[in-house]
Scaffold this motif. Structure first.
Motif, PDB file in Angstrom:
ATOM      1  N   ALA A  37       2.183  22.757   3.170  1.00  0.00           N
ATOM      2  CA  ALA A  37       3.359  22.373   2.384  1.00  0.00           C
ATOM      3  C   ALA A  37       3.561  20.859   2.377  1.00  0.00           C
ATOM      4  N   LEU A  38       3.214  20.205   3.475  1.00  0.00           N
ATOM      5  CA  LEU A  38       3.411  18.759   3.576  1.00  0.00           C
ATOM      6  C   LEU A  38       2.193  17.950   3.127  1.00  0.00           C
ATOM      7  N   PHE A  39       1.102  18.619   2.791  1.00  0.00           N
ATOM      8  CA  PHE A  39      -0.132  17.919   2.432  1.00  0.00           C
ATOM      9  C   PHE A  39       0.032  16.938   1.269  1.00  0.00           C
ATOM     10  N   PRO A  40       0.743  17.284   0.182  1.00  0.00           N
ATOM     11  CA  PRO A  40       0.899  16.298  -0.910  1.00  0.00           C
ATOM     12  C   PRO A  40       1.550  14.996  -0.449  1.00  0.00           C
ATOM     13  N   PHE A  41       2.525  15.096   0.447  1.00  0.00           N
ATOM     14  CA  PHE A  41       3.186  13.897   0.954  1.00  0.00           C
ATOM     15  C   PHE A  41       2.248  13.081   1.846  1.00  0.00           C
ATOM     16  N   THR A  42       1.455  13.770   2.646  1.00  0.00           N
ATOM     17  CA  THR A  42       0.489  13.101   3.508  1.00  0.00           C
ATOM     18  C   THR A  42      -0.558  12.374   2.674  1.00  0.00           C
ATOM     19  N   LEU A  43      -1.018  13.020   1.618  1.00  0.00           N
ATOM     20  CA  LEU A  43      -2.009  12.421   0.731  1.00  0.00           C
ATOM     21  C   LEU A  43      -1.446  11.179   0.043  1.00  0.00           C
ATOM     22  N   GLN A  44      -0.207  11.278  -0.414  1.00  0.00           N
ATOM     23  CA  GLN A  44       0.436  10.132  -1.055  1.00  0.00           C
ATOM     24  C   GLN A  44       0.595   8.978  -0.072  1.00  0.00           C
ATOM     25  N   GLN A  45       0.958   9.263   1.152  1.00  0.00           N
ATOM     26  CA  GLN A  45       1.099   8.229   2.180  1.00  0.00           C
ATOM     27  C   GLN A  45      -0.249   7.571   2.469  1.00  0.00           C
ATOM     28  N   PHE A  48      -1.125   5.261  -0.437  1.00  0.00           N
ATOM     29  CA  PHE A  48      -0.301   4.070  -0.417  1.00  0.00           C
ATOM     30  C   PHE A  48      -0.766   3.100   0.665  1.00  0.00           C
ATOM     31  N   SER A  49      -1.106   3.601   1.836  1.00  0.00           N
ATOM     32  CA  SER A  49      -1.549   2.708   2.907  1.00  0.00           C
ATOM     33  C   SER A  49      -2.901   2.078   2.568  1.00  0.00           C
ATOM     34  N   ARG A  50      -3.765   2.828   1.896  1.00  0.00           N
ATOM     35  CA  ARG A  50      -5.054   2.270   1.479  1.00  0.00           C
ATOM     36  C   ARG A  50      -4.846   1.172   0.430  1.00  0.00           C
ATOM     37  N   LEU A  51      -3.916   1.404  -0.503  1.00  0.00           N
ATOM     38  CA  LEU A  51      -3.596   0.402  -1.508  1.00  0.00           C
ATOM     39  C   LEU A  51      -2.982  -0.832  -0.863  1.00  0.00           C
ATOM     40  N   LEU A  52      -2.125  -0.625   0.110  1.00  0.00           N
ATOM     41  CA  LEU A  52      -1.491  -1.744   0.797  1.00  0.00           C
ATOM     42  C   LEU A  52      -2.509  -2.578   1.557  1.00  0.00           C
ATOM     43  N   SER A  53      -3.534  -1.944   2.094  1.00  0.00           N
ATOM     44  CA  SER A  53      -4.570  -2.705   2.791  1.00  0.00           C
ATOM     45  C   SER A  53      -5.383  -3.553   1.825  1.00  0.00           C
ATOM     46  N   LYS A  54      -5.503  -3.106   0.569  1.00  0.00           N
ATOM     47  CA  LYS A  54      -6.183  -3.914  -0.445  1.00  0.00           C
ATOM     48  C   LYS A  54      -5.337  -5.131  -0.840  1.00  0.00           C
ATOM     49  N   ILE A  55      -4.036  -4.921  -0.901  1.00  0.00           N
ATOM     50  CA  ILE A  55      -3.114  -5.978  -1.344  1.00  0.00           C
ATOM     51  C   ILE A  55      -2.827  -6.979  -0.222  1.00  0.00           C
ATOM     52  N   GLN A  56      -3.009  -6.578   1.007  1.00  0.00           N
ATOM     53  CA  GLN A  56      -2.619  -7.384   2.166  1.00  0.00           C
ATOM     54  C   GLN A  56      -3.124  -8.828   2.124  1.00  0.00           C
ATOM     55  N   PRO A  57      -4.408  -9.088   1.801  1.00  0.00           N
ATOM     56  CA  PRO A  57      -4.842 -10.488   1.764  1.00  0.00           C
ATOM     57  C   PRO A  57      -4.086 -11.334   0.734  1.00  0.00           C
ATOM     58  N   GLU A  58      -3.784 -10.726  -0.398  1.00  0.00           N
ATOM     59  CA  GLU A  58      -3.044 -11.464  -1.427  1.00  0.00           C
ATOM     60  C   GLU A  58      -1.598 -11.706  -1.002  1.00  0.00           C
ATOM     61  N   LEU A  59      -1.028 -10.763  -0.281  1.00  0.00           N
ATOM     62  CA  LEU A  59       0.327 -10.965   0.230  1.00  0.00           C
ATOM     63  C   LEU A  59       0.363 -12.082   1.271  1.00  0.00           C
ATOM     64  N   LYS A  60      -0.695 -12.178   2.046  1.00  0.00           N
ATOM     65  CA  LYS A  60      -0.776 -13.257   3.038  1.00  0.00           C
ATOM     66  C   LYS A  60      -0.787 -14.620   2.352  1.00  0.00           C
ATOM     67  N   LYS A  61      -1.478 -14.704   1.218  1.00  0.00           N
ATOM     68  CA  LYS A  61      -1.505 -15.960   0.465  1.00  0.00           C
ATOM     69  C   LYS A  61      -0.119 -16.322  -0.054  1.00  0.00           C
ATOM     70  N   LEU A  62       0.652 -15.301  -0.437  1.00  0.00           N
ATOM     71  CA  LEU A  62       1.987 -15.548  -0.970  1.00  0.00           C
ATOM     72  C   LEU A  62       2.998 -15.922   0.110  1.00  0.00           C
ATOM     73  N   GLN A  83       0.965  -5.012 -10.687  1.00  0.00           N
ATOM     74  CA  GLN A  83      -0.458  -5.097 -11.039  1.00  0.00           C
ATOM     75  C   GLN A  83      -1.246  -3.934 -10.402  1.00  0.00           C
ATOM     76  N   TYR A  84      -0.925  -3.619  -9.162  1.00  0.00           N
ATOM     77  CA  TYR A  84      -1.629  -2.563  -8.454  1.00  0.00           C
ATOM     78  C   TYR A  84      -0.965  -1.191  -8.585  1.00  0.00           C
ATOM     79  N   GLY A  85       0.154  -1.152  -9.255  1.00  0.00           N
ATOM     80  CA  GLY A  85       0.829   0.132  -9.472  1.00  0.00           C
ATOM     81  C   GLY A  85       1.544   0.603  -8.247  1.00  0.00           C
TER      82      GLY A  85
END
Length: 85
Positions: A37-45, A48-62, A83-85
């Motif tokens: 029942a909780l799998f969709p939420f776990t997958l979304q999390q 999101f964390s994988r996307l955040l790890s991609k954005i992290q270097p650019e956030l550091k620059k900002l 840009q990254y949705g």
């Protein structure tokens, strides 16, 4: 609300017990049901964390903008998130 959830889980546990006649197996089935029942939420999390790890270097620059111009930092951060949705 918590009492209603507890009653629901107890009913499901009783249903499983009528089928299996083993409390150990019932608890395992209940755990699997909750995980499913909780799998969709776990997958979304996870996504999101994988996307955040991609954005992290650019956030550091900002981060440099944060001290100089906080308003511009917020605008650029929002552009980056859009840009990254």
């Amino acid at each position: 609300m918590i009492a209603a959830l507890a009653q629901l889980l107890f009913l499901i546990l009783n249903l499983f017990h009528k089928i299996t006649r083993s409390y150990a197996l019932d608890i395992m089935l209940l755990t699997l049901t909750i995980k499913a029942a909780l799998f969709p939420f776990t997958l979304q999390q996870f996504r999101f964390s994988r996307l955040l790890s991609k954005i992290q270097p650019e956030l550091k620059k900002l981060e440099k903008l944060k001290k100089q111009d906080p308003k511009k930092y917020q605008v650029e951060t929002m552009k980056l998130y859009e840009q990254y949705g």
